[in-house]
Design an enzyme around this catalytic site. Structure first.
Site, PDB file in Angstrom:
ATOM      1  N   ASN A 183      51.454  61.373 116.433  1.00 47.70           N
ATOM      2  CA  ASN A 183      50.163  61.358 115.756  1.00 47.70           C
ATOM      3  C   ASN A 183      49.746  59.891 115.660  1.00 47.70           C
ATOM      4  OD1 ASN A 183      48.006  61.490 114.046  1.00 47.70           O
ATOM      5  ND2 ASN A 183      49.014  62.753 112.496  1.00 47.70           N
ATOM      6  N   LYS A 216      52.761  58.270 113.631  1.00 49.75           N
ATOM      7  CA  LYS A 216      53.797  59.151 113.084  1.00 49.75           C
ATOM      8  C   LYS A 216      54.462  59.851 114.251  1.00 49.75           C
ATOM      9  CE  LYS A 216      51.514  60.402 108.774  1.00 49.75           C
ATOM     10  NZ  LYS A 216      50.551  61.338 108.288  1.00 49.75           N
ATOM     11  N   HIS A 259      41.722  70.230 110.778  1.00 47.89           N
ATOM     12  CA  HIS A 259      42.988  70.772 110.239  1.00 47.89           C
ATOM     13  C   HIS A 259      43.371  72.076 110.942  1.00 47.89           C
ATOM     14  CE1 HIS A 259      41.969  68.787 106.088  1.00 47.89           C
ATOM     15  NE2 HIS A 259      42.805  68.000 106.759  1.00 47.89           N
ATOM     16  N   HIS A 315      43.738  74.232 103.021  1.00 46.31           N
ATOM     17  CA  HIS A 315      44.560  73.030 103.235  1.00 46.31           C
ATOM     18  C   HIS A 315      44.033  71.964 102.279  1.00 46.31           C
ATOM     19  CE1 HIS A 315      46.911  70.102 105.726  1.00 46.31           C
ATOM     20  NE2 HIS A 315      46.092  69.305 105.042  1.00 46.31           N
ATOM     21  N   GLY A 335      42.434  64.960 102.531  1.00 42.91           N
ATOM     22  CA  GLY A 335      41.311  65.703 103.102  1.00 42.91           C
ATOM     23  C   GLY A 335      41.547  67.171 102.788  1.00 42.91           C
ATOM     24  N   GLY A 341      49.372  68.751 100.289  1.00 38.84           N
ATOM     25  CA  GLY A 341      50.013  68.169  99.107  1.00 38.84           C
ATOM     26  C   GLY A 341      49.600  68.834  97.792  1.00 38.84           C
TER      27      GLY A 341
HETATM   28  P1  ADP Z   1      47.329  63.901 103.465  1.00 38.94           P
HETATM   29  O1  ADP Z   1      46.073  64.715 103.541  1.00 38.94           O
HETATM   30  O2  ADP Z   1      47.076  62.441 103.480  1.00 38.94           O
HETATM   31  O3  ADP Z   1      48.425  64.362 104.398  1.00 38.94           O
HETATM   32  P2  ADP Z   1      48.884  65.187 101.382  1.00 38.94           P
HETATM   33  O4  ADP Z   1      48.844  66.521 102.045  1.00 38.94           O
HETATM   34  O5  ADP Z   1      50.203  64.530 101.224  1.00 38.94           O
HETATM   35  O6  ADP Z   1      47.868  64.152 101.991  1.00 38.94           O
HETATM   36  O7  ADP Z   1      48.247  65.400  99.924  1.00 38.94           O
HETATM   37  C1  ADP Z   1      48.020  64.340  99.067  1.00 38.94           C
HETATM   38  C2  ADP Z   1      47.510  64.905  97.743  1.00 38.94           C
HETATM   39  O8  ADP Z   1      48.497  65.797  97.212  1.00 38.94           O
HETATM   40  C3  ADP Z   1      47.265  63.848  96.676  1.00 38.94           C
HETATM   41  O9  ADP Z   1      46.051  64.121  95.980  1.00 38.94           O
HETATM   42  C4  ADP Z   1      48.440  64.054  95.732  1.00 38.94           C
HETATM   43  O10 ADP Z   1      48.109  63.693  94.421  1.00 38.94           O
HETATM   44  C5  ADP Z   1      48.604  65.552  95.834  1.00 38.94           C
HETATM   45  N1  ADP Z   1      49.906  65.981  95.287  1.00 38.94           N
HETATM   46  C6  ADP Z   1      51.140  65.727  95.746  1.00 38.94           C
HETATM   47  N2  ADP Z   1      52.071  66.265  94.912  1.00 38.94           N
HETATM   48  C7  ADP Z   1      51.390  66.854  93.890  1.00 38.94           C
HETATM   49  C8  ADP Z   1      51.750  67.565  92.717  1.00 38.94           C
HETATM   50  N3  ADP Z   1      53.017  67.764  92.393  1.00 38.94           N
HETATM   51  N4  ADP Z   1      50.762  68.037  91.915  1.00 38.94           N
HETATM   52  C9  ADP Z   1      49.468  67.830  92.215  1.00 38.94           C
HETATM   53  N5  ADP Z   1      49.063  67.165  93.306  1.00 38.94           N
HETATM   54  C10 ADP Z   1      49.992  66.690  94.142  1.00 38.94           C
END
Ligand code: ADP
Length: 440
Positions: free
Chosen positions: A7, A14, A180, A208, A212, A331
């Site tokens: 990626n 990555k 996505h 998702h 984003g 996340g």
């Molecule tokens: P990306 O889109 O960059 O891959 P991620 O999928 O890792 O990002 O998601 C990031 C988001 O997930 C952030 O807003 C982070 O605060 C949120 N997040 C991660 N763990 C938790 C949690 N335990 N509770 C609430 N939000 C979370």
């Protein structure tokens, strides 16, 4: 078999080396701060061995050299020779209307990805640099491009057209594309496995929710609508992006605040969303902590975020004529019981009931709806790299390139046209393909 999944972003690369037959990663890592003199290589092996290396990685060519070096390294590596890498799968952000399936990379494909740069100027050039670097460092190794937009190419025109002169769609390809795609595909397929029914018999809403955020209506294996549009700005509220808004607001802000168009673009992409409303942070964990301690702005950001998800669940139930399942991933979707519960509030009329105990159970794959809920609701970790590795394996095997042929050769994303009746029949075609696909 070993597939290297790449990626390649603007300032990071990555990677994961995956054994797709056993669905496990052998090693993974990140080259951060590509283009700077203080880059960092973070590498992890399947047995838990981890290493962090400081380096000067000034371009993508050098980044791929580092990826190969660390994979080959005596102390932290997992291969003895570059030739053990059977193929490379690349995440490519924008396939435009050219690609509704993953493809084997050749000169023509490179040209088409280049043509789509105008649709994704921040992503496609870097994805291409990754492909070029592999051509140089692993010459002769088959490469496959897997597009974020491909899964949504089954959308019918009624879902992908904007209400602007049709001429602009024809002239500049201004339409909704969606992003996505690999994640929406993976979690819908995984939900079907957990439900125990073929994907082509299910109506699933996927959400998702990361930095984003996007949702999709996956109707019998076909994404028939999604929240992101021409760019990843449309749809849900996100960490720093506004999501849906009246376009006239841009003209208004430009006039009232004396901003340039470029500044207005930055405002909507980088200073809006959770960050913009809360005035604090784009991080959902902090938003949740702050609202619990009484911060009203953080609570507002949380409410707008969750309400919009709820609204789209309802919209997609209408678009598909019902829903069998809702899946949360990313996340926030995987980790936040608060967002999941708030997003599903008031949807009991659809036969959707959340079980609070299940919803609060620790991370990992879980069913969070109650036993009596007609609609099953899941929180599932996504795995885009696995989708890329599986697609790469299938395509390379079916092309007869260097890896011995033998698999079905059915790629995850079916190639369909985007117009009229052809797009309508794409739903049926994709439903057939979905039934042929091996479960992920
Ligand atoms: P990306 O889109 O960059 O891959 P991620 O999928 O890792 O990002 O998601 C990031 C988001 O997930 C952030 O807003 C982070 O605060 C949120 N997040 C991660 N763990 C938790 C949690 N335990 N509770 C609430 N939000 C979370």
């Amino acid at each position: 078999m070993k597939i290297l999944v790449l990626n390649s972003g603007s300032s990071s690369v990555k990677y994961q080396l995956i054994d797709p037959e056993n669905r496990r990663f052998l090693a993974k890592g990140l080259i951060d701060r590509v283009g700077m003199s203080d880059s960092v290589v973070t590498h992890e092996r399947h047995d838990g061995d981890k290493v962090k290396i400081s380096a000067e990685v000034l371009d993508h060519q050098t980044a791929i050299e580092y990826v190969l070096a660390v994979l080959l390294s005596k102390n932290h590596g997992v291969i003895q020779d570059k030739s053990e890498i059977d193929a490379v799968g690349h995440r490519v952000v924008h396939g435009g209307e050219s690609f509704s399936a993953s493809v084997l990379v050749d000169e023509k494909v490179i040209d088409e990805i280049r043509e789509n740069i105008e649709l994704a100027p921040l992503h496609n050039p870097h994805n291409l640099r990754g492909i070029q670097a592999v051509l140089k460092h692993l010459p002769g190794t088959p490469q496959v491009a897997v597009f974020d937009t491909a899964f949504h190419q089954g959308m019918p025109p009624r879902a992908f057209l904007y209400g602007i002169p049709y001429l602009l769609y024809k002239k500049y390809k201004i339409r909704r594309y969606g992003f996505h795609g690999t994640s929406h595909y993976y979690v819908s397929q995984r939900a079907a496995e957990l439900i125990g029914k073929p994907l082509n018999q299910l109506k699933i809403v996927t959400a998702h929710l990361g930095n984003g955020c996007s949702m999709a209506a996956v109707d019998r294996g076909v994404s028939i609508d999604t929240t992101m549009g021409f760019t990843p700005l449309e749809g849900l509220l996100m960490g720093t992006r506004s999501g849906d808004l009246d376009p006239t607001i841009i003209l208004h802000i430009v006039g009232r605040e004396g901003l340039s168009l470029a500044e207005a673009n930055t405002l909507l992409n980088k200073h809006s969303g959770l960050l913009g409303i809360s005035g604090l942070t784009s991080d959902m964990r902090e938003i949740i902590l702050e609202r619990k301690s009484g911060n009203k702005q953080a609570d507002l950001a949380f409410q707008v975020f969750s309400y919009r998800i709820r609204k789209y669940i309802g919209a997609y139930a209408a678009a598909m004529g019902g829903i069998d399942a809702v899946v949360f991933t990313g996340g926030i979707g995987e980790n936040s019981p608060e967002v999941r519960a708030e997003s599903c509030t008031g949807l009991e009329f659809l036969g959707l009931n959340i079980d609070n105990v299940r919803n609060s159970s620790p991370e990992g794959e879980k069913l969070i709806s109650s036993e009596s809920s007609k609609v099953r609701v899941y929180a599932l970790p996504t795995n885009e790299e696995l989708v890329i590795a599986l697609d790469t394996m299938r395509i390379v095997k079916s092309s007869g390139k260097s890896i011995a042929a033998g698999a079905s050769g059915v790629s995850s994303f079916h190639r369909v046209k985007g117009d009229g009746e052809e797009a309508k029949s794409a739903v049926e075609k994709r439903a057939n393909v979905a039934s042929e696909q091996k479960p992920l």
